[in-house]
Design a protein around this motif. Structure first.
Motif, PDB file in Angstrom:
ATOM      1  N   TYR A   1       0.781  -1.232   0.000  1.00 28.08           N
ATOM      2  CA  TYR A   1       0.000   0.000   0.000  1.00 28.08           C
ATOM      3  C   TYR A   1       0.818   1.290   0.000  1.00 28.08           C
ATOM      4  O   TYR A   1       0.369   2.301  -0.522  1.00 28.08           O
ATOM      5  CB  TYR A   1      -0.920   0.053   1.229  1.00 28.08           C
ATOM      6  N   GLN A   2       1.980   1.288   0.629  1.00 22.22           N
ATOM      7  CA  GLN A   2       2.685   2.554   0.838  1.00 22.22           C
ATOM      8  C   GLN A   2       3.483   2.957  -0.385  1.00 22.22           C
ATOM      9  O   GLN A   2       4.631   2.597  -0.554  1.00 22.22           O
ATOM     10  CB  GLN A   2       3.594   2.481   2.060  1.00 22.22           C
ATOM     11  N   GLY A   3       2.831   3.753  -1.217  1.00 18.17           N
ATOM     12  CA  GLY A   3       3.485   4.336  -2.377  1.00 18.17           C
ATOM     13  C   GLY A   3       3.689   5.805  -2.109  1.00 18.17           C
ATOM     14  O   GLY A   3       4.300   6.189  -1.114  1.00 18.17           O
ATOM     15  N   ASN A   4       3.100   6.619  -2.941  1.00 14.34           N
ATOM     16  CA  ASN A   4       3.189   8.070  -2.772  1.00 14.34           C
ATOM     17  C   ASN A   4       2.064   8.588  -1.882  1.00 14.34           C
ATOM     18  O   ASN A   4       0.990   7.995  -1.822  1.00 14.34           O
ATOM     19  CB  ASN A   4       3.096   8.764  -4.136  1.00 14.34           C
ATOM     20  N   GLU A   5       2.318   9.704  -1.239  1.00 15.10           N
ATOM     21  CA  GLU A   5       1.248  10.391  -0.528  1.00 15.10           C
ATOM     22  C   GLU A   5       0.409  11.119  -1.566  1.00 15.10           C
ATOM     23  O   GLU A   5       0.941  11.671  -2.527  1.00 15.10           O
ATOM     24  CB  GLU A   5       1.822  11.368   0.488  1.00 15.10           C
ATOM     25  N   ALA A   6      -0.901  11.095  -1.371  1.00 18.13           N
ATOM     26  CA  ALA A   6      -1.796  11.731  -2.348  1.00 18.13           C
ATOM     27  C   ALA A   6      -3.018  12.294  -1.649  1.00 18.13           C
ATOM     28  O   ALA A   6      -3.488  11.732  -0.659  1.00 18.13           O
ATOM     29  CB  ALA A   6      -2.219  10.709  -3.402  1.00 18.13           C
ATOM     30  N   ASP A   7      -3.526  13.392  -2.189  1.00 18.62           N
ATOM     31  CA  ASP A   7      -4.761  13.966  -1.661  1.00 18.62           C
ATOM     32  C   ASP A   7      -5.956  13.294  -2.342  1.00 18.62           C
ATOM     33  O   ASP A   7      -5.802  12.484  -3.250  1.00 18.62           O
ATOM     34  CB  ASP A   7      -4.785  15.481  -1.844  1.00 18.62           C
TER      35      ASP A   7
END
Length: 138
Positions: free
Chosen positions: A82-88
């Motif tokens: 699950y931990q890819g990029n942070e995104a809004d």
């Protein structure tokens, strides 16, 4: 008022390229821009591409590393998946709308998919109060 034929097409073909044959005004009528009620909320998003599929995995940031159980199964919210990029929410919604498959866990993540009508709220399963949803295009 939306003609019955458009309602039927929306439910049957909302994720296929057939919709692209309609004039732009009809697409906007059928599929209004998703509301971004979650603006400012950050989630993790990771994408996986193959020749024919585009999968999006989305989770709330605070769930990484947790093991969640319900009466039927257990899920590990692993950073490797699950931990890819942070995104809004706007970015997550855009990715979800182009996905052929989605795996979502967490209140913010699942809410984004419900808000853009990708996930039916009745298809969400829960691990305690944590929602989880899967989406597949057939």
């Amino acid at each position: 008022m939306m003609p019955a034929i458009f309602k039927s097409l929306k439910s049957l073909y909302s994720k296929t390229k057939i919709i692209l044959l309609f004039p732009k005004t009809k697409i906007n009528l059928l599929f209004p821009k998703p509301k971004s009620i979650h603006s400012g909320q950050i989630m993790y998003v990771k994408t996986y591409k193959s020749e024919k599929n585009f999968m999006v995995a989305v989770c709330d940031r605070d769930l990484i590393g947790q093991k969640l159980k319900n009466e039927k199964c257990e899920i590990h919210v692993s950073a490797s998946f699950y931990q890819g990029n942070e995104a809004d929410a706007e970015t997550v919604t855009r990715l979800l709308m182009s996905a052929t498959t989605a795996n979502l866990i967490g209140k913010k993540s699942v809410s984004c998919a419900i808000d853009c009508e990708l996930i039916d709220p009745d298809s969400v399963i829960y691990f305690g109060d944590i929602p989880h949803a899967l989406y597949f295009t057939i």
